[in-house]
Design a protein around this motif. Structure first.
Motif, PDB file in Angstrom:
ATOM      1  N   TYR A   1      -0.045   8.331  18.395  1.00  0.00           N
ATOM      2  CA  TYR A   1       0.950   6.993  18.947  1.00  0.00           C
ATOM      3  C   TYR A   1       1.970   7.216  17.866  1.00  0.00           C
ATOM      4  O   TYR A   1       1.697   8.018  16.790  1.00  0.00           O
ATOM      5  N   SER A   2       2.811   6.782  18.746  1.00  0.00           N
ATOM      6  CA  SER A   2       4.459   6.894  17.441  1.00  0.00           C
ATOM      7  C   SER A   2       5.011   5.916  17.279  1.00  0.00           C
ATOM      8  O   SER A   2       4.729   4.498  17.562  1.00  0.00           O
ATOM      9  N   GLN A   3       5.370   4.985  16.132  1.00  0.00           N
ATOM     10  CA  GLN A   3       6.139   4.277  15.815  1.00  0.00           C
ATOM     11  C   GLN A   3       7.373   3.880  14.973  1.00  0.00           C
ATOM     12  O   GLN A   3       7.423   5.027  14.462  1.00  0.00           O
ATOM     13  N   TYR A   4       8.333   2.801  15.439  1.00  0.00           N
ATOM     14  CA  TYR A   4       9.534   2.789  14.857  1.00  0.00           C
ATOM     15  C   TYR A   4       9.519   1.538  14.237  1.00  0.00           C
ATOM     16  O   TYR A   4       9.632   0.422  14.876  1.00  0.00           O
ATOM     17  N   ALA A   5      10.302   1.341  13.070  1.00  0.00           N
ATOM     18  CA  ALA A   5      10.362   0.189  13.055  1.00  0.00           C
ATOM     19  C   ALA A   5      11.635  -0.278  12.358  1.00  0.00           C
ATOM     20  O   ALA A   5      12.295   0.627  11.891  1.00  0.00           O
ATOM     21  N   HIS A   6      12.125  -1.576  11.274  1.00  0.00           N
ATOM     22  CA  HIS A   6      13.125  -1.883  11.014  1.00  0.00           C
ATOM     23  C   HIS A   6      14.053  -1.687  11.624  1.00  0.00           C
ATOM     24  O   HIS A   6      15.804  -1.609  11.698  1.00  0.00           O
ATOM     25  N   LEU A   7      14.509  -2.268  13.299  1.00  0.00           N
ATOM     26  CA  LEU A   7      15.000  -1.559  14.444  1.00  0.00           C
ATOM     27  C   LEU A   7      16.036  -3.307  14.695  1.00  0.00           C
ATOM     28  O   LEU A   7      15.575  -4.135  14.378  1.00  0.00           O
TER      29      LEU A   7
ATOM     30  N   HIS B   1       0.372  -1.219  -0.297  1.00  0.00           N
ATOM     31  CA  HIS B   1      -0.136   0.123   0.497  1.00  0.00           C
ATOM     32  C   HIS B   1       0.466   0.967  -0.286  1.00  0.00           C
ATOM     33  O   HIS B   1       2.119   0.893  -0.177  1.00  0.00           O
ATOM     34  N   LYS B   2       0.320   2.924   0.206  1.00  0.00           N
ATOM     35  CA  LYS B   2       1.218   3.195   0.012  1.00  0.00           C
ATOM     36  C   LYS B   2       1.889   3.820   1.283  1.00  0.00           C
ATOM     37  O   LYS B   2       1.153   3.349   2.279  1.00  0.00           O
ATOM     38  N   HIS B   3       3.036   4.189   1.567  1.00  0.00           N
ATOM     39  CA  HIS B   3       3.792   4.679   2.736  1.00  0.00           C
ATOM     40  C   HIS B   3       3.286   5.239   3.180  1.00  0.00           C
ATOM     41  O   HIS B   3       2.993   6.137   3.372  1.00  0.00           O
ATOM     42  N   SER B   4       3.202   4.438   4.920  1.00  0.00           N
ATOM     43  CA  SER B   4       2.751   5.316   5.734  1.00  0.00           C
ATOM     44  C   SER B   4       3.254   5.627   6.681  1.00  0.00           C
ATOM     45  O   SER B   4       3.075   6.681   7.484  1.00  0.00           O
ATOM     46  N   GLY B   5       5.423   6.192   6.274  1.00  0.00           N
ATOM     47  CA  GLY B   5       5.778   6.971   7.484  1.00  0.00           C
ATOM     48  C   GLY B   5       6.635   7.506   6.567  1.00  0.00           C
ATOM     49  O   GLY B   5       6.439   7.768   5.319  1.00  0.00           O
ATOM     50  N   GLN B   6       7.798   8.624   7.031  1.00  0.00           N
ATOM     51  CA  GLN B   6       8.741   8.907   7.410  1.00  0.00           C
ATOM     52  C   GLN B   6       9.872   7.666   7.446  1.00  0.00           C
ATOM     53  O   GLN B   6      10.467   7.789   8.448  1.00  0.00           O
ATOM     54  N   ASP B   7      10.811   7.977   6.152  1.00  0.00           N
ATOM     55  CA  ASP B   7      11.856   6.705   6.567  1.00  0.00           C
ATOM     56  C   ASP B   7      13.134   7.780   6.581  1.00  0.00           C
ATOM     57  O   ASP B   7      13.252   9.320   5.942  1.00  0.00           O
ATOM     58  N   PHE B   8      13.985   7.532   7.729  1.00  0.00           N
ATOM     59  CA  PHE B   8      15.053   8.429   7.845  1.00  0.00           C
ATOM     60  C   PHE B   8      16.019   7.377   7.204  1.00  0.00           C
ATOM     61  O   PHE B   8      16.490   6.371   9.074  1.00  0.00           O
ATOM     62  N   ALA B   9      17.121   7.432   6.921  1.00  0.00           N
ATOM     63  CA  ALA B   9      18.282   7.593   6.754  1.00  0.00           C
ATOM     64  C   ALA B   9      19.542   7.273   7.569  1.00  0.00           C
ATOM     65  O   ALA B   9      20.192   8.321   7.405  1.00  0.00           O
TER      66      ALA B   9
ATOM     67  N   HIS C   1      12.160   3.498  10.122  1.00  0.00           N
ATOM     68  CA  HIS C   1      10.962   3.835   9.917  1.00  0.00           C
ATOM     69  C   HIS C   1       9.921   4.370  10.945  1.00  0.00           C
ATOM     70  O   HIS C   1       9.908   3.793  11.739  1.00  0.00           O
ATOM     71  N   PHE C   2       9.397   5.665  10.296  1.00  0.00           N
ATOM     72  CA  PHE C   2       8.607   6.489  11.739  1.00  0.00           C
ATOM     73  C   PHE C   2       7.070   6.638  11.552  1.00  0.00           C
ATOM     74  O   PHE C   2       6.997   7.401   9.770  1.00  0.00           O
ATOM     75  N   GLU C   3       6.252   6.481  11.845  1.00  0.00           N
ATOM     76  CA  GLU C   3       4.635   6.701  11.599  1.00  0.00           C
ATOM     77  C   GLU C   3       4.255   7.697  13.119  1.00  0.00           C
ATOM     78  O   GLU C   3       5.073   7.621  14.373  1.00  0.00           O
ATOM     79  N   ILE C   4       3.148   8.517  12.796  1.00  0.00           N
ATOM     80  CA  ILE C   4       2.979   8.917  13.462  1.00  0.00           C
ATOM     81  C   ILE C   4       0.737   8.173  13.217  1.00  0.00           C
ATOM     82  O   ILE C   4       0.352   8.624  12.604  1.00  0.00           O
TER      83      ILE C   4
END
Length: 228
Positions: free
Chosen positions: A164-170, A114-122, A202-205
């Motif tokens: 809520y905030s989400q942090y992924a690919h840790l 689906h469409k990207h659901s957050g902002q990626d920080f390289a 990968h960071f989401e609100i």
């Protein structure tokens, strides 16, 4: 014819001189004893007692003033530290300090179902990830913390006002469900787990704890005074 023998004066002091010396010595001793007695009497006098009490009172007052200033300074520092902690807890921060922005919210393509659901920080693997705001951890673990394997190791934090905030690919998770965290506190390390094309965060609100309720985190942080 007999010789006249000259009269030799005696070298012994006269009786009157001896008596005078004794009287003078006695008088001196009496004066010294009298002075000592007078001093002793003065020390024990009411005036001396009042002087001693007054000096002691001034010393105690000075010590109390110094201690009062020290206590006031310590209290001022405690209040400042408490206010700083409250202000920090009420603020928002970026989850990582040094980064490059990569995929943005709403991007689509073959990389996403689906469409990207957050902002990626390289960022490199092992970069510190901090809580964007104070809150309570409601998800933490592999399989996206329950949101699916695409997220890899992930964390979700509940904040006030339904945010809520989400942090992924840790690569590492340093918190557990139910744990309270403060703004900027380390919650894990960035990685490349899950459906990831390279090391990044990968960071989401979100409006809920679950996937599908995300909003663009960049303008959200801008409204909180955080430039991204």
């Amino acid at each position: 014819m007999s010789k006249r023998v000259p009269f030799l004066h005696s070298r012994r002091p006269s009786l009157s001189r001896v008596r005078g010396a004794v009287v003078a010595a006695g008088l001196g001793s009496t004066m010294m004893v009298g002075a000592g007695a007078a001093f002793a009497a003065a020390v024990g006098s009411p005036d001396a007692a009042r002087l001693i009490d007054s000096t002691a009172a001034r010393s105690v007052a000075q010590q109390a003033a110094v201690q009062g200033k020290a206590a006031k300074a310590a209290e001022t520092e405690r209040v400042a530290a408490r206010n700083a902690a409250v202000q920090k807890a009420a603020s928002w921060e970026k989850p990582v300090k040094r980064y490059e922005l990569s995929a943005s919210f709403g991007n689509d393509g073959s990389r996403w179902a689906h469409k990207h659901s957050g902002q990626d920080f390289a960022v490199p693997v092992g970069t510190k990830v901090g809580a964007a705001h104070s809150g309570v951890v409601v998800k933490a673990g592999s399989n996206g913390g329950g949101d699916g394997p695409a997220y890899g190791n992930a964390i979700v934090i509940k904040h006030g006002n339904g945010t809520y905030s989400q942090y992924a690919h840790l690569s590492e998770i340093d918190v557990h469900v139910g744990q309270s965290v403060t703004t900027g506190e380390r919650i894990g390390l960035s990685g490349n787990t899950g459906n990831s094309s390279g090391p990044h965060l990968h960071f989401e609100i979100r409006h809920t704890a679950d996937y599908g309720s995300a909003v663009d985190p960049v303008p959200f942080l801008h409204k909180k005074g955080v430039g991204v």
